[in-house]
Design a protein around this motif. Structure first.
Motif, short mmCIF file in Angstrom:
data_model
loop_
_atom_site.label_atom_id
_atom_site.label_comp_id
_atom_site.label_asym_id
_atom_site.label_seq_id
_atom_site.Cartn_x
_atom_site.Cartn_y
_atom_site.Cartn_z
N LEU A 241 10.67 -0.35 2.74
CA LEU A 241 9.26 -0.31 3.10
C LEU A 241 8.65 1.02 2.68
CD1 LEU A 241 9.35 -1.76 6.74
CD2 LEU A 241 8.37 -2.89 4.74
N ALA A 242 7.34 1.03 2.61
CA ALA A 242 6.63 2.30 2.47
C ALA A 242 6.65 3.02 3.82
CB ALA A 242 5.20 2.06 2.01
N ARG A 243 6.66 4.33 3.78
CA ARG A 243 6.79 5.12 5.01
C ARG A 243 5.70 4.83 6.06
NH1 ARG A 243 9.36 9.83 6.67
NH2 ARG A 243 8.18 11.12 8.13
N PRO A 244 4.43 4.63 5.67
CA PRO A 244 3.40 4.40 6.70
C PRO A 244 3.67 3.19 7.57
CG PRO A 244 2.37 4.93 4.60
CD PRO A 244 3.83 4.74 4.32
N ALA A 245 4.45 2.23 7.08
CA ALA A 245 4.71 1.02 7.86
C ALA A 245 5.60 1.28 9.07
CB ALA A 245 5.34 -0.05 6.98
N VAL A 246 6.29 2.41 9.10
CA VAL A 246 7.27 2.66 10.17
C VAL A 246 7.05 4.00 10.85
CG1 VAL A 246 9.04 1.16 9.18
CG2 VAL A 246 8.93 3.55 8.45
N LEU A 247 5.89 4.56 10.76
CA LEU A 247 5.65 5.89 11.32
C LEU A 247 5.92 5.95 12.82
CD1 LEU A 247 2.42 7.07 9.44
CD2 LEU A 247 4.76 7.90 9.13
N SER A 248 5.46 4.94 13.56
CA SER A 248 5.66 4.97 15.02
C SER A 248 7.14 4.83 15.37
CB SER A 248 4.83 3.88 15.69
OG SER A 248 5.19 2.60 15.20
N GLU A 249 7.87 3.99 14.64
CA GLU A 249 9.30 3.82 14.90
C GLU A 249 10.09 5.07 14.53
OE1 GLU A 249 7.47 -0.13 14.62
OE2 GLU A 249 7.43 1.62 13.31
N LEU A 250 9.66 5.77 13.48
CA LEU A 250 10.33 7.02 13.11
C LEU A 250 10.13 8.06 14.21
CD1 LEU A 250 9.40 7.32 9.31
CD2 LEU A 250 11.55 6.51 10.32
N ALA A 251 8.92 8.11 14.75
CA ALA A 251 8.64 9.07 15.83
C ALA A 251 9.45 8.74 17.08
CB ALA A 251 7.14 9.06 16.15
N ALA A 252 9.67 7.44 17.31
CA ALA A 252 10.43 7.03 18.50
C ALA A 252 11.94 7.11 18.29
CB ALA A 252 10.04 5.61 18.89
N GLY A 253 12.36 7.26 17.03
CA GLY A 253 13.78 7.35 16.74
C GLY A 253 14.49 6.01 16.66
N THR A 254 13.73 4.91 16.66
CA THR A 254 14.36 3.59 16.59
C THR A 254 14.69 3.18 15.16
OG1 THR A 254 12.18 2.54 16.58
CG2 THR A 254 13.29 2.79 18.72
N LEU A 255 14.07 3.85 14.19
CA LEU A 255 14.36 3.59 12.78
C LEU A 255 14.53 4.90 12.04
CD1 LEU A 255 11.82 0.74 11.83
CD2 LEU A 255 14.28 0.51 12.27
N ASN A 256 15.31 4.86 10.97
CA ASN A 256 15.42 5.98 10.04
C ASN A 256 14.85 5.54 8.69
OD1 ASN A 256 16.81 7.71 11.83
ND2 ASN A 256 18.72 6.62 11.41
N ALA A 257 14.28 6.48 7.95
CA ALA A 257 13.74 6.16 6.63
C ALA A 257 14.09 7.28 5.67
CB ALA A 257 12.22 5.97 6.69
N ARG A 258 14.76 6.92 4.57
CA ARG A 258 15.11 7.89 3.54
C ARG A 258 14.61 7.39 2.18
NH1 ARG A 258 21.37 8.49 4.25
NH2 ARG A 258 21.11 6.33 4.96
N LEU A 259 14.11 8.31 1.40
CA LEU A 259 13.52 7.95 0.12
C LEU A 259 14.57 7.39 -0.81
CD1 LEU A 259 10.83 8.10 -1.52
CD2 LEU A 259 11.62 10.33 -2.35
N LEU A 260 14.24 6.26 -1.45
CA LEU A 260 15.15 5.67 -2.44
C LEU A 260 15.21 6.53 -3.69
CD1 LEU A 260 14.45 1.84 -2.33
CD2 LEU A 260 16.67 2.93 -2.05
N HIS A 261 16.41 6.68 -4.26
CA HIS A 261 16.59 7.46 -5.49
C HIS A 261 17.33 6.60 -6.52
CE1 HIS A 261 15.24 11.33 -3.86
NE2 HIS A 261 15.87 10.98 -2.75
N ALA A 262 17.31 7.13 -7.73
CA ALA A 262 18.12 6.60 -8.84
C ALA A 262 17.95 5.09 -9.06
CB ALA A 262 19.60 6.95 -8.62
N PRO A 263 16.77 4.64 -9.43
CA PRO A 263 15.54 5.41 -9.59
C PRO A 263 14.66 5.33 -8.32
CG PRO A 263 15.21 3.24 -10.48
CD PRO A 263 16.62 3.26 -9.94
N LYS A 264 13.61 6.16 -8.31
CA LYS A 264 12.62 6.01 -7.26
C LYS A 264 11.85 4.70 -7.48
CE LYS A 264 11.42 10.75 -5.93
NZ LYS A 264 10.31 11.71 -5.82
N LEU A 265 11.51 4.07 -6.39
CA LEU A 265 10.71 2.85 -6.48
C LEU A 265 9.37 3.07 -5.79
CD1 LEU A 265 13.25 -0.04 -5.72
CD2 LEU A 265 12.50 0.85 -7.94
N HIS A 266 8.33 2.45 -6.34
CA HIS A 266 6.98 2.54 -5.78
C HIS A 266 6.37 1.14 -5.70
CE1 HIS A 266 7.64 6.52 -7.62
NE2 HIS A 266 6.85 6.99 -6.66
N THR A 267 5.47 0.96 -4.77
CA THR A 267 4.62 -0.21 -4.77
C THR A 267 3.20 0.25 -5.05
OG1 THR A 267 3.83 -2.11 -3.48
CG2 THR A 267 4.35 -0.12 -2.24
#
Length: 312
Positions: A241-267
């Protein structure tokens, strides 16, 4: 019937004199008299009669003023009304936003528009990109922000921004191993929950995986963002997912989000409108507000993972 002659007639009636009316209008009295006679010729009736104190309306002239006067005033007010609408647009505009974009700027968009343009009514409809596209083509929406949509004979698109894609995993321990460095290749080694193939984000992920000959292990296919996140929070799968979709869950610690590499993907986030639909001033105002918000989000890219389309 000539509108200008009606306006002159109304001025003569108000002044009660050709000479006074000519002075107010800034034209020669003979020229004014000729215009009144031409109006009488148009009507086939005598509208004024002259006497020692000036002119008076005939019964027919009085009837003309009573019937045409309000119309003339309304027509004369149109330019000013149009300028007022330009400065403070009114009416209804319906915009379709994907859940990610709703999380990103939905509230700020509505509150900003309400403050700047109180007479403008904006309806927001949210859904995954494929559904929003169908609603746009079907005439339910005036405009939309879509993921990875392409121009077609029925839809015009214009890039706004690109959202970096993140590997989203449960905040708690899982029964499967999560990659230390999330790469495209590692996606084939974890269970995934993704939208169905109708939607731009899924197509972007599938295209990138097929290009690298990576087989994805898609366990769940759902077209609601909240359920998708619940599946991941429950430890059943990971997602992209894009990071904005999970901002509240990241703040609550219920989800982790790490940027995809090799290659980077965008929508790619594009502004879409129906190709044959006329663009109103209210739509132009909404488009300007959207572009302004995205320009600011691009400047804050490290926080939201939103970048300029050329950088994707």
């Amino acid at each position: 019937m000539d509108l200008r002659r009606l306006e002159l007639m109304m001025q003569v009636a108000a002044a009660g004199s050709l000479s006074k009316a000519a002075t107010v209008l800034g034209i020669a009295q003979p020229a004014l008299g000729r215009q009144i006679r031409k109006l009488e010729e148009e009507c086939g009736l005598r509208l004024v009669y002259r006497h020692g104190r000036g002119v008076s309306l005939t019964p027919e002239g009085q009837a003309l003023i009573e019937r045409a006067g309000p119309l003339v005033k309304q027509l004369a007010a149109i330019p000013a009304d149009l300028q007022l609408e330009r400065q403070s647009p009114e009416g209804l505009v319906t915009v379709g936003l994907t859940p990610t974009v709703c999380h990103l700027l939905g509230l700020e968009l509505l509150t900003g528009l309400k403050q700047k343009y109180p007479r403008l009514v904006v309806h927001v409809v949210s859904g995954y990109s494929g559904y929003v596209l169908e609603w746009l083509v079907g005439g339910r929406l005036d405009m939309a922000i879509l993921h990875d949509a392409r121009r077609s004979p029925t839809v015009a698109v214009d890039p706004l921004a690109a959202a970096e894609l993140f590997f989203v995993s449960p905040g708690a321990e899982t029964t499967f191993e999560r990659p230390a460095q999330p790469t495209l290749a590692s996606l084939g080694k974890v269970p995934l929950a993704l939208p169905t193939h109708n939607h731009g984000l899924r197509r972007t992920i599938e295209y990138a995986a097929a290009k690298e000959k990576i087989k994805l292990d898609v366990r769940y296919e759902v077209d609601t963002l909240e359920l998708l996140k619940q599946i991941v929070v429950a430890g059943l799968a990971c997602t992209i997912l894009a990071r904005p979709a999970v901002l509240s869950e990241l703040a609550a610690g219920t989800l982790n989000a790490r940027l995809l590499h090799a290659p980077k993907l965008h929508t790619r986030l594009v502004l879409a409108t129906a190709a044959q639909r006329p663009v109103t001033h209210s739509m132009e105002v909404l488009e300007h507000e959207l572009r302004t918000l995205f320009a600011r989000l691009i400047d804050e890219g490290d926080l939201y993972g939103i970048v300029h389309p050329k950088d994707a």
